[in-house]
Design an enzyme around this catalytic site. Structure first.
Site, PDB file in Angstrom:
ATOM      1  CG  ASP A  65      68.537  26.948  43.014  1.00  0.00           C
ATOM      2  OD1 ASP A  65      68.737  27.450  41.903  1.00  0.00           O
ATOM      3  OD2 ASP A  65      69.457  26.626  43.793  1.00  0.00           O
ATOM      4  CD  GLU A 125      49.119  21.757  53.561  1.00  0.00           C
ATOM      5  OE1 GLU A 125      49.388  22.905  53.976  1.00  0.00           O
ATOM      6  OE2 GLU A 125      49.766  20.745  53.867  1.00  0.00           O
TER       7      GLU A 125
HETATM    8  C1  GLC Z   1      70.809  27.603  40.221  1.00  0.00           C
HETATM    9  C2  GLC Z   1      70.751  29.109  40.168  1.00  0.00           C
HETATM   10  C3  GLC Z   1      72.143  29.644  40.199  1.00  0.00           C
HETATM   11  C4  GLC Z   1      72.807  29.198  41.484  1.00  0.00           C
HETATM   12  C5  GLC Z   1      72.747  27.678  41.637  1.00  0.00           C
HETATM   13  C6  GLC Z   1      73.091  27.257  43.035  1.00  0.00           C
HETATM   14  O1  GLC Z   1      71.379  27.057  39.091  1.00  0.00           O
HETATM   15  O2  GLC Z   1      70.032  29.527  39.043  1.00  0.00           O
HETATM   16  O3  GLC Z   1      72.185  31.041  40.085  1.00  0.00           O
HETATM   17  O4  GLC Z   1      74.146  29.613  41.496  1.00  0.00           O
HETATM   18  O5  GLC Z   1      71.463  27.177  41.382  1.00  0.00           O
HETATM   19  O6  GLC Z   1      72.065  27.644  43.911  1.00  0.00           O
END
Ligand code: GLC
Length: 541
Positions: free
Chosen positions: A208, A258
């Site tokens: 993310d 790993e």
């Molecule tokens: C990413 C995710 C989103 C979230 C953001 C903060 O863009 O897809 O849903 O709100 O990150 O974590």
């Protein structure tokens, strides 16, 4: 039921993946919230689509201020969703069906209730605990002003005061303090988190918000009118696409190395443009793939689409990778609604206060079906978001008091946020929550939701569900290679993948199909013609 198994490198490059938003997929225990037991009970549906794997949005312990992207324990499942044993059982069940499972890794921030942040607040500025986050003294004589003008992606300032003139940084919600990756302990912590999930059975990670991991530690003011992104070799932007991001990505890739002969996928959500910069994240020792936001956000326009497809293919293949093709996810207005709006209307803005008469749902669905076939035919991996296989529209009329997305309040109620694409799925025509579970649904489902259900579409050859099943099966049978050649076709986007031709009609009238046997089409094609807003695949030899 699917039984095909791609080899290590193939499934990462060319697989099809089904994205599960776990709270909204299926609820086994009747509390109105989807759970892991619900996913396990519905794995046959996913397998029936013929996909290679699943990506599961965060399912970790969390106070749920941002749909679970506010994690308090990276090694625990949220009690609403189940337990670690449930997760292990899901990995096993999915693997039995030939499905690999990717989990979501959230390294840019934690919840403000994470023990790391709680102890950072207690220990105070300058402490080892405090350096895990970005604390900074405010401006003004007593620190009463934010340290810089940085804005949260969800609206409002990116700094929140904690007293005594100290502030912490959060590029998203105030409940999501940003981690400070200059602190070397984080690399070890995340290596251990990555190992934990691989050992439990995960086949990879969707990572993310990678674009913002590294920050300029002097936190200078920034206005987006400057060069939009870091220029090669120089860190212009104080919190986006900085060179140090790459070292962090490399550390995860080393940890992957790993395990399991490198058969673990690393897929980045890296919101960086242009492609030349994004492609750097596809270096041999970084991500296997990155999401392709240029494509995801492209309007229904053949010129723009074609140039964005070409740019993605050029950039990814120059690094020996292939692009990802995605039309919907948990952050964007569903494709079947987006494509039903006029091109000059911003779908997110329309959700809040747009004229409902502007929406043409039939056209939206028609185009979403054609778009799905177009995306599936391209070389690379294909991600579909739960409900896309049912042609689900955005729920655009959620009452304001039901909205949970922090974007709604942080934007000063100027944006309705993302709840409308997160409404629990309909599995049956009728029933209290249309088969979502034995109880209700945590977000209200519209009346008539059941007509989109799996039950309503299963076995109906004209349904979106059967179209997805048919075309995904053909995709894995015939398109499991990298060959690609454009075909010039006025009014259409057309290309050849060995013996398969995909053609999408963007013109207002029907066009004559090229020679070949029709394999599948997003709507019936009669007399050798392709109607407007329809994609067909043909076999040419
Ligand atoms: C990413 C995710 C989103 C979230 C953001 C903060 O863009 O897809 O849903 O709100 O990150 O974590």
């Amino acid at each position: 039921m699917t039984t095909h198994h791609r080899s290590a490198s193939e499934w990462q490059r060319r697989g099809a993946f089904y994205q599960i938003y776990p709270r909204s997929f299926a609820d086994a225990d009747g509390d109105g919230i989807g759970d892991i037991a619900g996913i396990r009970a519905r794995l046959d549906h996913i397998a029936s689509l013929g996909v290679d794997g699943i990506w599961i949005n965060p399912w970790y312990a969390s106070p749920m201020r941002d749909g679970g992207y506010d994690v308090t324990d990276h090694r625990a499942i949220h009690p609403d969703l189940g337990t670690i044993d449930d997760a292990r059982a899901l990995f096993d069940d999915a693997n039995q069906l030939g499905l690999r499972v990717l989990v979501d890794l959230v390294p840019n921030h934690t919840s403000d209730e994470h023990p790391w942040f709680v102890s950072a607040l207690q220990a105070g500025p300058g402490s080892p605990e405090g350096t895990r986050y970005h604390f900074r003294r405010g401006r003004g004589s007593s620190g009463e002003l934010p340290p810089s003008n940085w804005q949260s992606a969800f609206g409002g300032p990116a700094w929140t005061a904690v007293g005594d003139g100290e502030w912490y940084l959060h590029l998203f919600d105030a409940s999501q303090p940003d981690l400070n990756w200059a602190d070397p302990t984080l690399e070890q912590e995340f290596a251990s988190i990555v190992r934990f999930w691989i050992e439990l059975g995960a086949s990879g990670f969707r990572v993310d918000a990678v674009q913002g991991l590294s920050k300029d530690s002097s936190y200078p003011d920034w206005t987006e009118s400057g060069p939009a992104h870091t220029v090669e070799g120089t860190d212009v932007h104080p919190y986006r696409d900085r060179t140090a991001n790459h070292e962090i990505v490399r550390s995860w890739r080393r940890t992957l190395g790993e395990h399991a002969d490198g058969d673990v996928a690393l897929i980045g959500e890296v919101v960086v443009r242009p492609w030349e910069r994004l492609a750097d994240y596809l270096a041999d020792d970084e991500f296997h793939q990155v999401f392709n936001f240029d494509f995801l956000e492209c309007p229904w326009d053949p010129g723009q689409l074609r140039s964005r497809i070409a740019a993605a293919l050029d950039a990814a293949t120059s690094r020996g990778a292939l692009p990802t093709w995605v039309w919907s996810n948990h952050d964007i207005v569903r494709a079947a609604t987006r494509f039903g709006l006029p091109m000059d209307v911003d779908p997110a803005q329309w959700l809040l206060d747009g004229d409902r008469a502007l929406l043409d749902p039939q056209r939206g669905l028609l185009r979403a079906r054609a778009a799905a076939l177009l995306a599936m035919a391209l070389p690379g991996s294909y991600f579909l978001y739960q409900g896309e296989e049912l042609g689900l529209p955005e729920v655009h009329d959620l009452p304001l008091h039901c909205l949970l997305d922090p974007i709604f309040e942080r934007s000063g109620r100027a944006s309705k946020g993302r709840d409308g694409c997160r409404v629990p799925l309909p599995w049956t025509r009728c029933g209290r929550s249309f088969g979502f579970g034995p109880g209700g649904a945590w977000l209200p489902q519209p009346s008539g939701w059941g007509r989109h259900s799996v039950e309503a579409q299963h076995g109906d050859p004209s349904s979106t569900l059967e179209l997805f099943r048919r075309s995904l099966a053909l995709r894995s049978e015939l398109l499991d290679h990298d060959d690609f050649e454009w075909i010039e076709f006025p009014g259409a986007i057309a290309f050849e993948r060995r013996e398969v031709v995909s053609i999408t009609n963007f013109s207002p009238g029907t066009i004559e199909l090229p020679a070949g046997d029709l394999l599948v089409a997003s709507e019936p094609c009669t007399d050798g013609t392709l109607p407007p807003d329809v994609t067909a695949w043909l076999r040419t030899s």
